[in-house]
Design a protein around this motif. Sequence first.
Motif, PDB file in Angstrom:
ATOM      1  N   TYR A 178       0.861  -1.186   0.000  1.00  0.00           N
ATOM      2  CA  TYR A 178       0.000   0.000   0.000  1.00  0.00           C
ATOM      3  C   TYR A 178       0.901   1.240   0.000  1.00  0.00           C
ATOM      4  O   TYR A 178       1.641   1.466   0.962  1.00  0.00           O
ATOM      5  CB  TYR A 178      -0.914  -0.020   1.226  1.00  0.00           C
ATOM      6  CG  TYR A 178      -1.859   1.149   1.313  1.00  0.00           C
ATOM      7  CD1 TYR A 178      -2.964   1.248   0.476  1.00  0.00           C
ATOM      8  CD2 TYR A 178      -1.643   2.175   2.240  1.00  0.00           C
ATOM      9  CE1 TYR A 178      -3.828   2.318   0.555  1.00  0.00           C
ATOM     10  CE2 TYR A 178      -2.511   3.251   2.325  1.00  0.00           C
ATOM     11  CZ  TYR A 178      -3.599   3.315   1.477  1.00  0.00           C
ATOM     12  OH  TYR A 178      -4.456   4.377   1.554  1.00  0.00           O
ATOM     13  N   HIS A 202       2.181   2.931  12.045  1.00  0.00           N
ATOM     14  CA  HIS A 202       2.900   2.589  10.804  1.00  0.00           C
ATOM     15  C   HIS A 202       4.285   2.009  11.048  1.00  0.00           C
ATOM     16  O   HIS A 202       5.166   2.120  10.183  1.00  0.00           O
ATOM     17  CB  HIS A 202       2.993   3.807   9.861  1.00  0.00           C
ATOM     18  CG  HIS A 202       1.641   4.390   9.512  1.00  0.00           C
ATOM     19  ND1 HIS A 202       1.487   5.590   8.883  1.00  0.00           N
ATOM     20  CD2 HIS A 202       0.389   3.913   9.732  1.00  0.00           C
ATOM     21  CE1 HIS A 202       0.189   5.843   8.721  1.00  0.00           C
ATOM     22  NE2 HIS A 202      -0.492   4.834   9.228  1.00  0.00           N
ATOM     23  N   PHE A 246      -9.118   1.298   1.004  1.00  0.00           N
ATOM     24  CA  PHE A 246      -8.568   1.226   2.362  1.00  0.00           C
ATOM     25  C   PHE A 246      -8.863   2.547   3.073  1.00  0.00           C
ATOM     26  O   PHE A 246      -9.331   2.568   4.216  1.00  0.00           O
ATOM     27  CB  PHE A 246      -7.059   0.952   2.230  1.00  0.00           C
ATOM     28  CG  PHE A 246      -6.300   0.595   3.471  1.00  0.00           C
ATOM     29  CD1 PHE A 246      -6.821   0.726   4.747  1.00  0.00           C
ATOM     30  CD2 PHE A 246      -4.995   0.100   3.344  1.00  0.00           C
ATOM     31  CE1 PHE A 246      -6.071   0.380   5.867  1.00  0.00           C
ATOM     32  CE2 PHE A 246      -4.246  -0.250   4.451  1.00  0.00           C
ATOM     33  CZ  PHE A 246      -4.777  -0.102   5.714  1.00  0.00           C
ATOM     34  N   HIS A 247      -8.590   3.656   2.389  1.00  0.00           N
ATOM     35  CA  HIS A 247      -8.828   4.976   2.984  1.00  0.00           C
ATOM     36  C   HIS A 247      -9.681   5.796   2.032  1.00  0.00           C
ATOM     37  O   HIS A 247      -9.313   5.980   0.875  1.00  0.00           O
ATOM     38  CB  HIS A 247      -7.498   5.701   3.236  1.00  0.00           C
ATOM     39  CG  HIS A 247      -6.637   5.023   4.257  1.00  0.00           C
ATOM     40  ND1 HIS A 247      -5.507   4.313   3.934  1.00  0.00           N
ATOM     41  CD2 HIS A 247      -6.757   4.928   5.601  1.00  0.00           C
ATOM     42  CE1 HIS A 247      -4.963   3.809   5.048  1.00  0.00           C
ATOM     43  NE2 HIS A 247      -5.712   4.162   6.067  1.00  0.00           N
ATOM     44  N   ASP A 279      -1.856  -3.558  13.994  1.00  0.00           N
ATOM     45  CA  ASP A 279      -2.925  -2.965  13.184  1.00  0.00           C
ATOM     46  C   ASP A 279      -3.155  -3.854  11.963  1.00  0.00           C
ATOM     47  O   ASP A 279      -2.324  -3.913  11.053  1.00  0.00           O
ATOM     48  CB  ASP A 279      -2.521  -1.544  12.779  1.00  0.00           C
ATOM     49  CG  ASP A 279      -3.681  -0.758  12.188  1.00  0.00           C
ATOM     50  OD1 ASP A 279      -4.655  -1.383  11.719  1.00  0.00           O
ATOM     51  OD2 ASP A 279      -3.599   0.485  12.184  1.00  0.00           O
ATOM     52  N   CYS A 329       0.992  -3.467  10.465  1.00  0.00           N
ATOM     53  CA  CYS A 329       1.802  -2.461  11.156  1.00  0.00           C
ATOM     54  C   CYS A 329       1.992  -2.906  12.601  1.00  0.00           C
ATOM     55  O   CYS A 329       1.030  -3.321  13.259  1.00  0.00           O
ATOM     56  CB  CYS A 329       1.120  -1.088  11.134  1.00  0.00           C
ATOM     57  SG  CYS A 329       0.921  -0.411   9.472  1.00  0.00           S
ATOM     58  N   GLU A 337      -9.797   5.728  15.416  1.00  0.00           N
ATOM     59  CA  GLU A 337      -8.523   5.103  15.786  1.00  0.00           C
ATOM     60  C   GLU A 337      -7.581   6.060  16.501  1.00  0.00           C
ATOM     61  O   GLU A 337      -6.474   6.335  16.044  1.00  0.00           O
ATOM     62  CB  GLU A 337      -7.843   4.506  14.546  1.00  0.00           C
ATOM     63  CG  GLU A 337      -7.785   5.435  13.327  1.00  0.00           C
ATOM     64  CD  GLU A 337      -7.143   4.739  12.115  1.00  0.00           C
ATOM     65  OE1 GLU A 337      -5.972   4.375  12.213  1.00  0.00           O
ATOM     66  OE2 GLU A 337      -7.842   4.569  11.099  1.00  0.00           O
ATOM     67  N   HIS A 357     -10.928   7.177   9.107  1.00  0.00           N
ATOM     68  CA  HIS A 357     -11.199   7.342   7.680  1.00  0.00           C
ATOM     69  C   HIS A 357     -12.395   6.512   7.249  1.00  0.00           C
ATOM     70  O   HIS A 357     -12.671   5.456   7.835  1.00  0.00           O
ATOM     71  CB  HIS A 357      -9.961   6.901   6.878  1.00  0.00           C
ATOM     72  CG  HIS A 357      -9.412   5.557   7.313  1.00  0.00           C
ATOM     73  ND1 HIS A 357      -9.811   4.384   6.739  1.00  0.00           N
ATOM     74  CD2 HIS A 357      -8.549   5.224   8.304  1.00  0.00           C
ATOM     75  CE1 HIS A 357      -9.194   3.373   7.355  1.00  0.00           C
ATOM     76  NE2 HIS A 357      -8.428   3.851   8.318  1.00  0.00           N
ATOM     77  N   GLU A 362      -8.256   0.802  17.414  1.00  0.00           N
ATOM     78  CA  GLU A 362      -9.035   1.134  16.212  1.00  0.00           C
ATOM     79  C   GLU A 362     -10.178   0.147  15.998  1.00  0.00           C
ATOM     80  O   GLU A 362      -9.978  -1.068  16.087  1.00  0.00           O
ATOM     81  CB  GLU A 362      -8.114   1.094  14.977  1.00  0.00           C
ATOM     82  CG  GLU A 362      -8.870   1.281  13.655  1.00  0.00           C
ATOM     83  CD  GLU A 362      -7.958   1.332  12.426  1.00  0.00           C
ATOM     84  OE1 GLU A 362      -6.850   0.763  12.471  1.00  0.00           O
ATOM     85  OE2 GLU A 362      -8.373   1.952  11.431  1.00  0.00           O
ATOM     86  N   TRP A 394       7.898   5.833   6.756  1.00  0.00           N
ATOM     87  CA  TRP A 394       6.698   5.245   7.370  1.00  0.00           C
ATOM     88  C   TRP A 394       6.620   5.426   8.880  1.00  0.00           C
ATOM     89  O   TRP A 394       5.609   5.917   9.384  1.00  0.00           O
ATOM     90  CB  TRP A 394       6.621   3.739   7.059  1.00  0.00           C
ATOM     91  CG  TRP A 394       6.214   3.482   5.654  1.00  0.00           C
ATOM     92  CD1 TRP A 394       7.016   3.078   4.625  1.00  0.00           C
ATOM     93  CD2 TRP A 394       4.900   3.660   5.097  1.00  0.00           C
ATOM     94  NE1 TRP A 394       6.283   2.984   3.471  1.00  0.00           N
ATOM     95  CE2 TRP A 394       4.986   3.333   3.735  1.00  0.00           C
ATOM     96  CE3 TRP A 394       3.661   4.060   5.623  1.00  0.00           C
ATOM     97  CZ2 TRP A 394       3.883   3.391   2.887  1.00  0.00           C
ATOM     98  CZ3 TRP A 394       2.557   4.107   4.786  1.00  0.00           C
ATOM     99  CH2 TRP A 394       2.675   3.785   3.434  1.00  0.00           C
TER     100      TRP A 394
HETATM  101  N1  MF3 Z   1      -4.093   0.468   9.184  1.00  0.00           N
HETATM  102  C1  MF3 Z   1      -3.688   1.857   9.149  1.00  0.00           C
HETATM  103  C2  MF3 Z   1      -4.953   2.641   9.421  1.00  0.00           C
HETATM  104  O1  MF3 Z   1      -5.541   2.386  10.416  1.00  0.00           O
HETATM  105  C3  MF3 Z   1      -3.074   2.251   7.864  1.00  0.00           C
HETATM  106  C4  MF3 Z   1      -1.787   1.579   7.580  1.00  0.00           C
HETATM  107  S1  MF3 Z   1      -1.219   2.082   6.058  1.00  0.00           S
HETATM  108  C5  MF3 Z   1       0.164   1.167   5.879  1.00  0.00           C
HETATM  109  O2  MF3 Z   1      -5.442   3.431   8.690  1.00  0.00           O
HETATM  110  F1  MF3 Z   1       0.529   1.323   4.673  1.00  0.00           F
HETATM  111  F2  MF3 Z   1       1.056   1.576   6.768  1.00  0.00           F
HETATM  112  F3  MF3 Z   1      -0.135  -0.085   6.129  1.00  0.00           F
END
Ligand code: MF3
Length: 250
Positions: free
Chosen positions: A61, A78, A175-176, A95, A69, A202, A169, A233, A219
């Motif tokens: 991603y 992250h 994802f976002h 996460d 993470c 979160e 989000h 979260e 990151w």
């Molecule tokens: N899971 C994270 C969130 O809660 C996002 C991680 S993005 C990554 O939004 F690329 F670091 F995995």
Amino acid sequence: MSIKIKSDREIALIRDACRLAAEILERSAELAKPGVTTDEINTFVHEATIKAGAYPSPLNYHGFPKSVCTSVNNVVCHGIPSDQVLKDGDIVNIDVTCLLHGYHGDTSRTFIVGKVAPNVRKLVDAAERCLEEGVAAAYPGSHFGDIGGAIQDLADEFGYGVVREFCGHGIGRNFHEDPMVLHYRTRNRGDRIQEGMVFTVEPMLNEGAPGVYVAADGWTVFTKDGSLSAQFEHTLAMTRNGPEVLTRLD
Ligand code: MF3
Ligand code: CO
Ligand code: CO
């Protein structure tokens, strides 16, 4: 960009992704132990996700190199799994995000490794309570800004710093997606929350000041002052009767 209203069919699919993510997160608890590396957590999450016929959303991603993470101590979020060995007294946020049948589900918890000092447990418990307060502030007709207001109110009672650079989000096929769910109080209450919206809450709480910086790896997010940080979260779907927490296992 606008906030999507999901159909019942879409929410059912997101529910499945969320359940899987929550189950994998629950099973990862037994790896949050002294002597385990964060790479071992990554391997477990990756394999459990693939075995369930899903894809680990973090992997590749925007170039993220791992499947989960893992954020230890003064890492806010992250964190990239590595050969770092967890030790007695650490905290680690795991996460987990799964992509199943085209929809994402996202959830995290901060685990206590072995035995921690009382101030550490207090921070972790406060972060979990902040998540619950944030979720409770979300109902049809309330505003996204009310979530951050509720979180900030509780964090202020403890004197903990609420991280401002990262937010909850919208989630679904992406994802976002919109909206950004802020975890702090703003003057503007933001958009109204409606039935059919699906989003995460979160909050990240720092024991010290709220400031953060991103490491050279692009990151890993650290607290500026080196203090500990804890995060929880959930993904939730707004129903006529209030939030359905899709990542809560009953
Ligand atoms: N899971 C994270 C969130 O809660 C996002 C991680 S993005 C990554 O939004 F690329 F670091 F995995
Ligand atoms: Co998220
Ligand atoms: Co997440």
